[in-house]
Motif scaffolding. Structure first.
Motif, short mmCIF file in Angstrom:
data_model
loop_
_atom_site.label_atom_id
_atom_site.label_comp_id
_atom_site.label_asym_id
_atom_site.label_seq_id
_atom_site.Cartn_x
_atom_site.Cartn_y
_atom_site.Cartn_z
N THR A 230 -32.80 35.61 42.13
CA THR A 230 -34.13 35.04 41.97
C THR A 230 -34.71 35.39 40.61
O THR A 230 -35.45 34.61 40.03
CB THR A 230 -35.09 35.54 43.06
N SER B 93 -22.47 36.60 49.80
CA SER B 93 -22.99 35.80 48.69
C SER B 93 -24.47 36.11 48.51
O SER B 93 -25.22 36.24 49.47
CB SER B 93 -22.79 34.32 49.03
N ARG B 94 -24.89 36.29 47.26
CA ARG B 94 -26.28 36.66 46.98
C ARG B 94 -26.87 35.70 45.96
O ARG B 94 -26.22 35.40 44.95
CB ARG B 94 -26.34 38.09 46.44
N ASP B 95 -28.07 35.23 46.22
CA ASP B 95 -28.74 34.32 45.30
C ASP B 95 -29.66 35.10 44.38
O ASP B 95 -30.44 35.94 44.83
CB ASP B 95 -29.58 33.31 46.09
N ASP C 282 -31.92 39.86 43.72
CA ASP C 282 -31.57 38.76 44.62
C ASP C 282 -32.71 38.51 45.60
O ASP C 282 -33.76 39.15 45.54
CB ASP C 282 -30.23 39.03 45.32
N THR C 283 -32.49 37.56 46.51
CA THR C 283 -33.57 37.13 47.40
C THR C 283 -34.07 38.26 48.29
O THR C 283 -35.24 38.29 48.66
CB THR C 283 -33.10 35.96 48.30
N LYS D 213 -26.26 32.77 38.65
CA LYS D 213 -27.14 32.05 39.56
C LYS D 213 -26.91 32.56 40.97
O LYS D 213 -27.82 32.74 41.75
CB LYS D 213 -26.79 30.57 39.46
N ARG D 214 -25.67 32.81 41.25
CA ARG D 214 -25.29 33.30 42.58
C ARG D 214 -24.02 34.12 42.39
O ARG D 214 -23.21 33.80 41.53
CB ARG D 214 -25.01 32.10 43.49
#
Lengths: 275, 472
Positions: free
Chosen positions: B408, B404-406, B442-443, B396-397
């Motif tokens: 998507t 830190s990377r989210d 990621d985002t 998820k992250r």
């Protein structure tokens, strides 16, 4: 017999004349496939020139390397090979070269050579020699940081060498700052969100590229481009998005067999996407 | 501690090899001793044997102190056996080496004659028959037994029936005897196999100029070229040897990707190689001969040149690759071959481009699918910390390079099991874990290839995550 020899030599002279006068300039352009970019560049990327590619941040090193490989695929003529030159410590920083990944970008690992130089001096010397070699379509020079030896003279040497045999040189500058060079174009690369596939899977590579400098024309424009592996060219990501939304074109989803534990899911690299 | 070897001066004082050091010190208090170094002795013997290749290409070494030369067919080059032995004695004697020479038609006889022969005999057989029984190299008991039986020389032993000797001293004694008198084979095990592509130039006076030595090498290449053209062959692997007057030989090797007899290009390769040598070519007191061997040749038909320009262009790249391989080292210029395995980092074999000129077929990627393998793989994979909703779910992250990377988008898992069938002692593959690979984005639009190492709950309770590569 004599007649045919004469006409043959006449044709040859004409072709040679065309080459020198630059009439055959269209041959010397590598099309990226992205219409806006090609027209901005006045017909495409010039072959037999030095092109510099920068990563816009350390996180984009993978994208910059990918972009260099994609441009090399565009610029390499059929039946010619690509040489990738890097230094000994490059695998530690950027990772080991993976030929399956090159095949995934549409390249042919069999027409690909990797050379590892002990230091930057040997790297640049070998690059200049490689560019004089007509057997190569393109040469990718992976150079980390800003070594003192890579000055205006060195880049001039590369440009001259590239012009001699018409080999296109891509200088991949990773972890480097911009500095004066004789490169024909200079690019900055950043990854961009891809157009999602079914089940929100990441799609084809999408890159934000900025033309930082062009020796013989305007610069400073950015494009968002998607790499089409099957046709080996760039395209607008928007067009693909339209395709993606066109549900009639998408394959029907079927029953998905659950994955047996302890067994590989795939036989080839393509595998079923779970919807 | 015992004396391993002594010099003639010590011998005059009454010392002998094998004596204990204490005894020797008692006899000669001012004795100078040096630690014995069998490895260095062996190296030195090797070096002498290298130098002896000037007499014959077939040279064998039997440490600690024996060199055997097969001079059959090459003795006449030095003007006969007698002149050749004199020449060997002179050559080695210049280095203060005590030489004992045995000339015989079998290796065992030659060794025995060199070691035990004294005086002059009319024929080789007479000389062998006059040798003491020690020349059979039996153990102390057998030796003593033979002498107790009144047999003092090889001739006397040879005149007895073999069955009697075998009954009393074993078949080994019979075998040694047969080999000595030439009734049984005793083949020579030469250091190098004979190679027909050998060219050599000897100098009447040693030359101390490196430049001249290289010119001579070029001349040898020209000589080789004539023969190569005659036989429609091209060289792939060349070795130049520079023989120094002090017996040291320096070898320089170059290889080409395609068979070649282009002397200029090969000379350039040698120049390039000599520039990169860690141990540069050093004439010392001068070279007394320069040799060239072609270790590998391939068929090369003469071709019509210059009609088509493209043919010439191909050669140009082959020559460049040869030069590059010499400059960087042959294992730093690579082509890639696919391997039948699912483990990503093992799916390719890198081989030296100069060695492996065949084309390999690669599986084409699936149409219309995005790339599922990155262009570069981290080696080793970078460990990352991952937050996932469920232990065996997608990330998820995650945190990599302190950021830190989210996530998507993701796709996976692509499950790659360990190759348990390769672990010989572990048929169930219990020690090797499965990897679940995910392609994630990621985002900010960066695409990563991450994997979870170990199946949750079955192989491990706390699976680690790794980043294996970056997608474009």
């Amino acid at each position: 017999m004599r007649d045919s020899i004469q006409s043959l030599s006449a044709i040859r002279e004409r072709i040679a004349g065309d080459w020198q006068s630059g009439k055959a300039a269209a041959w010397d352009m590598a099309l990226s496939g992205h219409a806006a970019l090609d027209s901005y560049l006045d017909g495409g990327l010039r072959r037999g020139q030095l092109h510099e590619i920068f990563a816009s941040s350390a996180d984009d090193n993978g994208s910059a390397a990918g972009f260099a490989a994609m441009l090399a695929l565009c610029a390499t003529q059929p039946r010619k090979r690509t040489l990738w030159l890097r230094t000994l410590d490059a695998p530690r920083q950027g990772g080991r070269f993976n030929s399956a990944g090159l095949a995934e970008l549409g390249g042919d690992p069999a027409a690909f050579l990797m050379a590892v130089a002990p230091d930057d001096t040997v790297l640049l010397r070998s690059a200049a020699d490689a560019l004089r070699c007509t057997g190569f379509g393109s040469v990718i020079i992976e150079c980390w940081g800003s070594p003192a030896i890579l000055d205006l003279t060195a880049s001039r040497r590369l440009t001259l060498a590239a012009g001699q045999a018409g080999v296109t040189a891509f200088m991949l500058r990773l972890g480097a700052r911009e500095q004066p060079s004789t490169a024909d174009t200079r690019w900055s690369v950043q990854s961009a969100p891809s157009t999602p596939l079914e089940a929100n899977a990441p799609g084809h590579p999408v890159l934000d590229v900025t033309l930082l400098r062009q020796r013989s024309g305007p610069a400073g424009k950015s494009w968002r481009m998607e790499w089409n592996r099957d046709q080996r060219r760039f395209q607008d990501p928007a067009r693909n998005a339209a395709n993606g939304n066109d549900h009639s074109a998408a394959p029907l989803s079927g029953a998905v067999v659950s994955i047996p534990a302890g067994k590989p899911v795939t036989h080839s690299w393509g595998f079923k996407r779970r919807a | 501690m015992r004396l391993a070897a002594i010099n003639p001066l010590a011998g005059d004082e009454g010392l002998a090899a094998g004596m204990t050091l204490a005894d020797a010190r008692a006899m000669v208090p001012e004795l100078q001793i040096y630690n014995s170094d069998p490895a260095a002795d062996e190296d030195f013997l090797d070096r002498l044997a290298d130098g002896c290749t000037r007499y014959t290409p077939n040279v064998a070494v039997y440490p600690p102190d024996i060199i055997i030369m097969d001079i059959g067919g090459s003795a006449h080059l030095s003007g006969g056996e007698r002149k050749l032995s004199r020449s060997v004695k002179e050559y080695l004697g210049r280095r203060q080496i005590t030489v004992r020479i045995g000339l015989a038609s079998t290796t065992d006889a030659a060794r025995a004659l060199a070691e035990f022969s004294s005086g002059h005999h009319n024929s080789e057989m007479c000389a062998i028959e006059a040798l003491p029984v020690a020349a059979l190299r039996l153990d102390a008991e057998g030796d003593l037994g033979l002498r107790r039986a009144g047999l003092q020389t090889i001739g006397e032993v040879a005149s007895r029936p073999r069955s009697a000797i075998a009954a009393r001293f074993g078949t080994r004694a019979v075998f040694a005897l047969e080999k000595l008198i030439g009734a049984a084979e005793s083949p020579l095990n030469p250091r190098r196999h004979e190679i027909p592509w050998v060219f050599e130039r000897r100098f009447p006076e040693p030359i101390a100029s490196k430049v001249y030595a290289l010119k001579v090498l070029h001349g040898l290449l020209e000589e080789a070229k004539i023969r190569l053209i005659e036989e429609d062959r091209g060289g792939r692997h060349f070795e130049a040897s520079f023989h120094r007057v002090d017996g040291r030989v320096q070898y320089v090797q170059v290889e080409t990707g395609l068979p070649s007899r282009d002397t200029k290009a090969i000379t350039r390769l040698f120049d390039e190689r000599l520039d990169t040598l860690a141990d540069p070519l050093d004439p010392g007191f001068g070279f007394d001969s320069v040799g060239l061997r072609i270790l590998r040749t391939d068929p090369l038909k003469p071709h019509q040149s210059q009609l088509e320009k493209e043919a010439r262009e191909e050669d140009n790249s082959a020559e460049f690759l040869d030069r590059l391989a010499v400059r960087l080292g042959r294992n730093r210029l690579l082509t890639f071959r696919s391997r039948d395995t699912h483990i990503p980092e093992k799916s390719q074999v890198a081989s030296a481009a100069i060695h492996d000129t065949t084309q390999h077929n690669w599986t084409a990627a699936t149409q219309a699918e995005p790339p599922v393998r990155p262009l570069q793989l981290f080696d080793p994979p970078h460990p990352i910390t991952v937050i996932a909703e469920i232990p065996d779910g997608p990330p998820k992250r995650f945190r990599w390079h302190g950021k830190s990377r989210d996530v998507t988008r993701f796709e996976g898992p692509e499950r790659i099991a360990s190759e348990w069938w390769l672990g010989g002692d572990d048929p169930l593959g219990a020690g090797q874990w499965t990897r679940d690979y995910f392609r994630i984005e990621d985002t900010s639009g960066r695409r990563y290839w991450v994997f979870r190492y170990g199946l949750y709950g079955r192989e491990t309770s706390d699976p680690q995550w790794y980043l294996h590569g970056l997608f474009a």
